[in-house]
Design a protein around this motif. Sequence first.
Motif, PDB file in Angstrom:
ATOM      1  N   HIS A 155       0.852  -1.196   0.000  1.00  0.00           N
ATOM      2  CA  HIS A 155       0.000   0.000   0.000  1.00  0.00           C
ATOM      3  C   HIS A 155       0.883   1.240   0.000  1.00  0.00           C
ATOM      4  O   HIS A 155       1.758   1.387   0.856  1.00  0.00           O
ATOM      5  N   VAL A 156       0.661   2.129  -0.957  1.00  0.00           N
ATOM      6  CA  VAL A 156       1.414   3.375  -1.060  1.00  0.00           C
ATOM      7  C   VAL A 156       0.656   4.473  -0.310  1.00  0.00           C
ATOM      8  O   VAL A 156      -0.527   4.720  -0.578  1.00  0.00           O
ATOM      9  N   VAL A 157       1.346   5.124   0.625  1.00  0.00           N
ATOM     10  CA  VAL A 157       0.725   6.148   1.460  1.00  0.00           C
ATOM     11  C   VAL A 157       0.436   7.404   0.628  1.00  0.00           C
ATOM     12  O   VAL A 157       1.313   7.913  -0.081  1.00  0.00           O
ATOM     13  N   THR A 158      -0.792   7.895   0.725  1.00  0.00           N
ATOM     14  CA  THR A 158      -1.190   9.103  -0.010  1.00  0.00           C
ATOM     15  C   THR A 158      -1.145  10.331   0.909  1.00  0.00           C
ATOM     16  O   THR A 158      -1.075  10.211   2.136  1.00  0.00           O
ATOM     17  N   LYS A 159      -1.202  11.509   0.310  1.00  0.00           N
ATOM     18  CA  LYS A 159      -1.164  12.762   1.063  1.00  0.00           C
ATOM     19  C   LYS A 159      -2.380  12.870   1.977  1.00  0.00           C
ATOM     20  O   LYS A 159      -2.284  13.359   3.106  1.00  0.00           O
ATOM     21  N   GLU A 160      -3.536  12.396   1.501  1.00  0.00           N
ATOM     22  CA  GLU A 160      -4.751  12.477   2.300  1.00  0.00           C
ATOM     23  C   GLU A 160      -4.661  11.591   3.548  1.00  0.00           C
ATOM     24  O   GLU A 160      -5.164  11.951   4.617  1.00  0.00           O
ATOM     25  N   GLU A 161      -4.015  10.434   3.426  1.00  0.00           N
ATOM     26  CA  GLU A 161      -3.942   9.497   4.545  1.00  0.00           C
ATOM     27  C   GLU A 161      -3.058  10.002   5.682  1.00  0.00           C
ATOM     28  O   GLU A 161      -3.221   9.582   6.826  1.00  0.00           O
ATOM     29  N   ILE A 162      -2.113  10.891   5.359  1.00  0.00           N
ATOM     30  CA  ILE A 162      -1.240  11.449   6.392  1.00  0.00           C
ATOM     31  C   ILE A 162      -2.050  12.198   7.450  1.00  0.00           C
ATOM     32  O   ILE A 162      -1.717  12.192   8.641  1.00  0.00           O
ATOM     33  N   THR A 163      -3.117  12.854   7.031  1.00  0.00           N
ATOM     34  CA  THR A 163      -3.919  13.673   7.949  1.00  0.00           C
ATOM     35  C   THR A 163      -5.177  12.953   8.434  1.00  0.00           C
ATOM     36  O   THR A 163      -5.898  13.487   9.280  1.00  0.00           O
ATOM     37  N   GLU A 164      -5.459  11.758   7.915  1.00  0.00           N
ATOM     38  CA  GLU A 164      -6.659  11.029   8.336  1.00  0.00           C
ATOM     39  C   GLU A 164      -6.483  10.471   9.748  1.00  0.00           C
ATOM     40  O   GLU A 164      -5.374  10.093  10.151  1.00  0.00           O
ATOM     41  N   LYS A 165      -7.594  10.400  10.478  1.00  0.00           N
ATOM     42  CA  LYS A 165      -7.546   9.861  11.842  1.00  0.00           C
ATOM     43  C   LYS A 165      -7.338   8.350  11.823  1.00  0.00           C
ATOM     44  O   LYS A 165      -6.673   7.788  12.695  1.00  0.00           O
ATOM     45  N   LEU A 166      -7.918   7.675  10.820  1.00  0.00           N
ATOM     46  CA  LEU A 166      -7.785   6.220  10.738  1.00  0.00           C
ATOM     47  C   LEU A 166      -7.786   5.800   9.276  1.00  0.00           C
ATOM     48  O   LEU A 166      -8.692   6.138   8.518  1.00  0.00           O
TER      49      LEU A 166
END
Length: 270
Positions: free
Chosen positions: A79-90
Amino acid sequence: MHKKLLLFILIFPLLIIAQNDSIIKGKIVSEIKDLGGVHIINISNIAGTVSDNQGYFTIKAKVSDTLLFSAVFLEKKKHVVTKEEITEKLVLIPIAPSTEYLKEVVLTEYPDINAVSLGILQKAPKTYTKAERNLKAAGTLKWYSPLLIPLGGMSVDGLINQVSGRTNMLKKELIIERKEILQEKTLDYFDNEYLIKTLHIPEEYVDGFIYYVVEDVPFSNAMKAKNKTRATFLLHQLAVDFLNLKEIPLKVEDRKENLSQQIKEDKDEK
């Protein structure tokens, strides 16, 4: 000029987040109920962690880092980490169950039918205990990743075990298992009645005495060699040492009995 400055102020924090590791909180979603023990490794920075029973995990990562999920009961997934996931709570990570994962089947109806009796093998193959099988599996090289060539071509499975400390944990489990087997074997040779009446170990100290004797290397070697005479001789010596260590008083007649028994066992040993 003011507009450019305002735009820079808004974008700058996002650039910092993208370039620095952040703590990502995630949850594995699957049909498997117990999701404990799933290894999650950040291939980009060689950081790793393990999920809890509900599939929750936390790991350091930044934008574009690749996370690898691995467990015997799940399909391997990157899974490649996206910019949106950095700020997501979960972050939710759906993973399909492994098609190769089979429940253990124990055959008990025909114990005499095996590869040797059928003529497939000339002699019985080496058998492994549960801890030995787990440790052997942890060292198996299954598949390789080009990203790990700088590390000498180490397998992804091997890297996961190394980073997470699983191999060291399995080695400790193997040591504990072998001691437990030796404890059971000792009690098969010398039951509670023998320990209490012959060696004069108080009943409430029997379990502690068994833990004590399996730590003695000469006694362990004698038991492994199935040399009951030498094991008995050493056990009498260890009983005296144990009673002295615990400051348990021994009657004079019991001391004489122990001494005569040691002398007899010593003669038999010679």
